[in-house]
Every structure is written in C-alpha cells, then in structure tokens.
Design a protein around this motif. Structure first.
Motif, mmCIF file in Angstrom:
data_model
loop_
_atom_site.group_PDB
_atom_site.id
_atom_site.type_symbol
_atom_site.label_atom_id
_atom_site.label_comp_id
_atom_site.label_asym_id
_atom_site.label_seq_id
_atom_site.Cartn_x
_atom_site.Cartn_y
_atom_site.Cartn_z
ATOM 1 N N LYS A 1 -61.009 -0.292 -7.057
ATOM 2 C CA LYS A 1 -60.882 -1.743 -7.212
ATOM 3 C C LYS A 1 -60.373 -2.387 -5.929
ATOM 4 C CE LYS A 1 -58.438 -5.247 -9.944
ATOM 5 N NZ LYS A 1 -57.439 -5.486 -11.011
ATOM 6 N N ILE A 2 -59.386 -1.745 -5.283
ATOM 7 C CA ILE A 2 -58.853 -2.278 -4.019
ATOM 8 C C ILE A 2 -59.953 -2.309 -2.960
ATOM 9 C CG2 ILE A 2 -57.226 -1.846 -2.141
ATOM 10 C CD1 ILE A 2 -55.347 -0.618 -4.305
ATOM 11 N N CYS A 3 -60.752 -1.261 -2.892
ATOM 12 C CA CYS A 3 -61.858 -1.211 -1.931
ATOM 13 C C CYS A 3 -62.843 -2.356 -2.184
ATOM 14 C CB CYS A 3 -62.584 0.125 -2.024
ATOM 15 S SG CYS A 3 -61.649 1.542 -1.407
ATOM 16 N N ASP A 4 -63.202 -2.570 -3.436
ATOM 17 C CA ASP A 4 -64.139 -3.649 -3.774
ATOM 18 C C ASP A 4 -63.573 -5.013 -3.397
ATOM 19 O OD1 ASP A 4 -66.088 -1.958 -4.781
ATOM 20 O OD2 ASP A 4 -65.335 -2.079 -6.839
ATOM 21 N N GLU A 5 -62.276 -5.204 -3.612
ATOM 22 C CA GLU A 5 -61.651 -6.489 -3.279
ATOM 23 C C GLU A 5 -61.674 -6.744 -1.772
ATOM 24 O OE1 GLU A 5 -57.829 -6.029 -5.042
ATOM 25 O OE2 GLU A 5 -58.491 -6.667 -7.050
ATOM 26 N N VAL A 6 -61.428 -5.709 -0.979
ATOM 27 C CA VAL A 6 -61.483 -5.861 0.477
ATOM 28 C C VAL A 6 -62.906 -6.171 0.928
ATOM 29 C CG1 VAL A 6 -61.221 -4.651 2.676
ATOM 30 C CG2 VAL A 6 -59.453 -4.443 0.914
ATOM 31 N N ALA A 7 -63.885 -5.447 0.377
ATOM 32 C CA ALA A 7 -65.281 -5.654 0.760
ATOM 33 C C ALA A 7 -65.770 -7.052 0.379
ATOM 34 C CB ALA A 7 -66.154 -4.586 0.117
ATOM 35 N N ALA A 8 -65.206 -7.619 -0.685
ATOM 36 C CA ALA A 8 -65.613 -8.956 -1.127
ATOM 37 C C ALA A 8 -65.158 -10.044 -0.164
ATOM 38 C CB ALA A 8 -65.069 -9.235 -2.526
ATOM 39 N N THR A 9 -64.146 -9.750 0.634
ATOM 40 C CA THR A 9 -63.599 -10.751 1.556
ATOM 41 C C THR A 9 -63.938 -10.468 3.017
ATOM 42 O OG1 THR A 9 -61.493 -9.557 1.744
ATOM 43 C CG2 THR A 9 -61.678 -11.199 -0.007
ATOM 44 N N ASP A 10 -64.558 -9.325 3.308
ATOM 45 C CA ASP A 10 -64.894 -8.971 4.691
ATOM 46 C C ASP A 10 -66.209 -8.200 4.664
ATOM 47 O OD1 ASP A 10 -65.077 -7.900 7.301
ATOM 48 O OD2 ASP A 10 -62.894 -7.814 7.502
ATOM 49 N N THR A 11 -67.260 -8.816 5.176
ATOM 50 C CA THR A 11 -68.602 -8.226 5.093
ATOM 51 C C THR A 11 -68.761 -6.979 5.950
ATOM 52 O OG1 THR A 11 -69.389 -9.712 6.852
ATOM 53 C CG2 THR A 11 -69.675 -10.447 4.564
ATOM 54 N N ARG A 12 -67.794 -6.689 6.794
ATOM 55 C CA ARG A 12 -67.868 -5.456 7.590
ATOM 56 C C ARG A 12 -67.559 -4.217 6.756
ATOM 57 N NH1 ARG A 12 -63.750 -7.043 12.251
ATOM 58 N NH2 ARG A 12 -62.568 -7.476 10.334
ATOM 59 N N PHE A 13 -67.003 -4.418 5.568
ATOM 60 C CA PHE A 13 -66.621 -3.310 4.698
ATOM 61 C C PHE A 13 -67.698 -3.095 3.631
ATOM 62 C CE2 PHE A 13 -62.770 -4.320 6.787
ATOM 63 C CZ PHE A 13 -61.904 -3.238 6.670
ATOM 64 N N GLU B 1 -53.791 0.032 1.170
ATOM 65 C CA GLU B 1 -53.797 -1.336 1.692
ATOM 66 C C GLU B 1 -53.306 -1.377 3.136
ATOM 67 O OE1 GLU B 1 -51.948 -4.127 -0.911
ATOM 68 O OE2 GLU B 1 -53.231 -3.613 -2.623
ATOM 69 N N LYS B 2 -52.298 -0.575 3.469
ATOM 70 C CA LYS B 2 -51.832 -0.522 4.858
ATOM 71 C C LYS B 2 -52.911 0.051 5.759
ATOM 72 C CE LYS B 2 -47.950 0.949 7.734
ATOM 73 N NZ LYS B 2 -46.583 1.495 7.751
ATOM 74 N N CYS B 3 -53.590 1.070 5.283
ATOM 75 C CA CYS B 3 -54.682 1.665 6.049
ATOM 76 C C CYS B 3 -55.766 0.634 6.337
ATOM 77 C CB CYS B 3 -55.265 2.855 5.274
ATOM 78 S SG CYS B 3 -56.771 3.551 6.001
ATOM 79 N N LEU B 4 -56.238 -0.042 5.302
ATOM 80 C CA LEU B 4 -57.342 -0.980 5.472
ATOM 81 C C LEU B 4 -56.937 -2.202 6.289
ATOM 82 C CD1 LEU B 4 -59.045 -0.796 1.955
ATOM 83 C CD2 LEU B 4 -59.423 0.610 3.997
ATOM 84 N N SER B 5 -55.699 -2.644 6.145
ATOM 85 C CA SER B 5 -55.214 -3.761 6.970
ATOM 86 C C SER B 5 -55.223 -3.392 8.446
ATOM 87 C CB SER B 5 -53.799 -4.158 6.542
ATOM 88 O OG SER B 5 -53.803 -4.741 5.258
ATOM 89 N N SER B 6 -54.846 -2.157 8.763
ATOM 90 C CA SER B 6 -54.827 -1.730 10.166
ATOM 91 C C SER B 6 -56.233 -1.686 10.750
ATOM 92 C CB SER B 6 -54.142 -0.368 10.307
ATOM 93 O OG SER B 6 -54.949 0.705 9.840
ATOM 94 N N ILE B 7 -57.219 -1.422 9.905
ATOM 95 C CA ILE B 7 -58.607 -1.428 10.390
ATOM 96 C C ILE B 7 -59.101 -2.861 10.559
ATOM 97 C CG2 ILE B 7 -60.972 -0.719 9.875
ATOM 98 C CD1 ILE B 7 -59.794 1.664 8.330
ATOM 99 N N LYS B 8 -58.794 -3.720 9.585
ATOM 100 C CA LYS B 8 -59.226 -5.117 9.668
ATOM 101 C C LYS B 8 -58.680 -5.799 10.919
ATOM 102 C CE LYS B 8 -59.599 -7.796 6.121
ATOM 103 N NZ LYS B 8 -59.382 -8.616 4.897
ATOM 104 N N GLU B 9 -57.511 -5.387 11.378
ATOM 105 C CA GLU B 9 -56.840 -6.033 12.504
ATOM 106 C C GLU B 9 -57.276 -5.487 13.864
ATOM 107 O OE1 GLU B 9 -52.801 -5.331 11.453
ATOM 108 O OE2 GLU B 9 -52.834 -6.750 9.777
ATOM 109 N N GLN B 10 -58.314 -4.690 13.903
ATOM 110 C CA GLN B 10 -58.766 -4.123 15.174
ATOM 111 C C GLN B 10 -59.184 -5.213 16.159
ATOM 112 O OE1 GLN B 10 -58.898 -0.541 16.170
ATOM 113 N NE2 GLN B 10 -57.334 -0.966 14.631
ATOM 114 N N THR B 11 -58.804 -5.032 17.409
ATOM 115 C CA THR B 11 -59.157 -5.997 18.449
ATOM 116 C C THR B 11 -60.634 -5.916 18.820
ATOM 117 O OG1 THR B 11 -58.374 -4.411 20.119
ATOM 118 C CG2 THR B 11 -56.838 -6.133 19.427
ATOM 119 N N GLU C 1 -68.351 -1.520 11.410
ATOM 120 C CA GLU C 1 -68.495 -1.480 9.962
ATOM 121 C C GLU C 1 -67.565 -0.404 9.432
ATOM 122 O OE1 GLU C 1 -72.272 -0.186 8.473
ATOM 123 O OE2 GLU C 1 -72.189 1.746 9.521
ATOM 124 N N VAL C 2 -67.091 -0.608 8.212
ATOM 125 C CA VAL C 2 -66.243 0.373 7.546
ATOM 126 C C VAL C 2 -66.944 0.809 6.266
ATOM 127 C CG1 VAL C 2 -63.966 0.872 6.597
ATOM 128 C CG2 VAL C 2 -64.198 -0.803 8.442
#
Length: 220
Positions: free
Chosen positions: A51-63, A22-32, A37-38
């Motif tokens: 499951k965590i990956c699917d949840e992130v992808a469901a809320t951010d179409t770049r994933f 989650e810390k890894c993916l949050s740091s990517i989502k916060e890119q300036t 795409e991830v």
C-alpha cells in the motif's frame, strides 16, 4: 533523456519493512539527479508495504510498482530488471537509505571514466549510528582482474547496492534464485563482462543493520 528513457533504473525489492520503507523511498525521491525511474517490487509482503508503494507511485510518476507472490530477493530483483528502461542500473534495499547526491555522483563518475561499473563506499548504520566503511584513500580506476582480486580479499565490498552498472552487463546475467549469497555470485559475473571499473572514495549508501530485515525475511 525523457521519462520513457530514464538515465538510471533503481530497483527496490520490498518485503516486511513497513517501519523503514518510507525513509528509504524519501531518500530516493530527494536525489539531486532527477531523471531516474524506481521499480518497487512488492514481493508478497504481508504488511502495509504494498500500500505504501502504491501511494508513493500515485504521487510520483518516476515510481512503478510490481506486486507479486513471494519469490525471494533474487527473484524480486530479476522482476525489476525485466522491465527496467534505464541506461544504468542501481539497487537499493528497502530497509536502507541513500545520500541525496548518491546517484548524481555515481553517474558523473561512470560518465567521466567511461567505466562499466562504479563502486562507492557505504555506512553501516548500527543502533542509529552511521559507521563509514571505506576501501581506499582515493579514487581508483580498476581492471576486472584487479577488482576480482580485491573482492576476494574483501578490500572491496561484494554488496550489489553500492554500485552503478551499465545495463548491457545484465543482458545475459540474472540473479541466481535459491542461492544464499546472490550478490557475490552475480557481481563476479558482471565484473567479468566489464572492461573498466571505477572506485569512488566516498560513502553514499546507508546500510541499516536490521536482524529482522529484508534479507533475513525473504525466501532464498
């Protein structure tokens, strides 16, 4: 660039890193730099990583998420490369994290210098403390020959993740599966195919020293 043609494809192999992902993916989502795409490659992880990956992808179409049987780190990276759409390719290991402006700075440097590869410095995170690992005291433009020599002398790190690459370099190059030092092997191939390499004197990647981490657990 559009969502169908992102500037950068960031490939993240995922295996048994539930405590860190989650810390890894949050740091990517916060890119300036927002146009990326991830590609999350769930390499048959037996915990809740998929499951965590699917949840992130469901809320951010770049994933985007690939779920596959465990094939090892090189196989997971190759799976991500196979569906990548970006002009440039970056890699992040899923127990690490990155500075919020990492990809903006790498992209600006690769565009400014017209290099095929740009290399930045990194932090080693040991017992929660980031320790900078730098190669030189200022930015440099390097030839492939100079870069190979510096890699051999360990003046430049051979890790695949603290770099940004033009996608064309991967047209005939893939990670060698079943090989213990996959970063070093492919990096030499990529450098040989490049015409110019840029070094950016700034640590932007946080390499978490985890004895139970991704590389230790993925099959070789």
């Amino acid at each position: 660039m559009t969502a169908d043609k992102p500037i950068i494809s960031i490939i993240v192999p995922v295996y048994k890193v539930e405590a860190h992902i989650e810390k890894c993916l949050s740091s990517i989502k916060e890119q300036t730099l927002a146009n990326f795409e991830v590609i999350l490659v769930d390499d048959g992880s037996p915990d809740n990583c998929g499951k965590i990956c699917d949840e992130v992808a469901a809320t951010d179409t770049r994933f985007r998420v690939i779920h596959q049987e465990n094939g090892g780190l090189s196989n997971a990276r190759n799976s991500g490369l196979a569906i990548s759409k970006g002009q440039y390719i970056g890699f992040v290991d899923s127990d690490d994290y990155i500075a919020p402006d990492m990809y903006e700075k790498l992209y600006k440097e690769i565009a400014r210098t017209e290099a095929d590869i740009v290399i930045c410095d990194h932090f080693r995170v040991e017992q929660g403390k980031p320790l900078p690992r730098t190669s030189f005291e200022k930015n440099k433009a390097l030839t492939p020959q100079e870069t190979i020599k510096l890699l051999a002398e360990d003046e430049l790190t051979s890790y695949i993740w603290c770099k940004l690459y033009k996608k064309e370099l991967f047209e005939e190059v893939k990670f060698t599966e079943g090989y213990n030092f996959e970063d070093l092997a492919i990096l030499h191939e990529l450098v040989h195919r490049a015409t110019k390499i840029a070094y950016l004197h700034e640590p932007l990647y946080y390499y978490f020293i985890n004895p139970k981490g991704l590389i230790a657990n993925l099959t070789t």
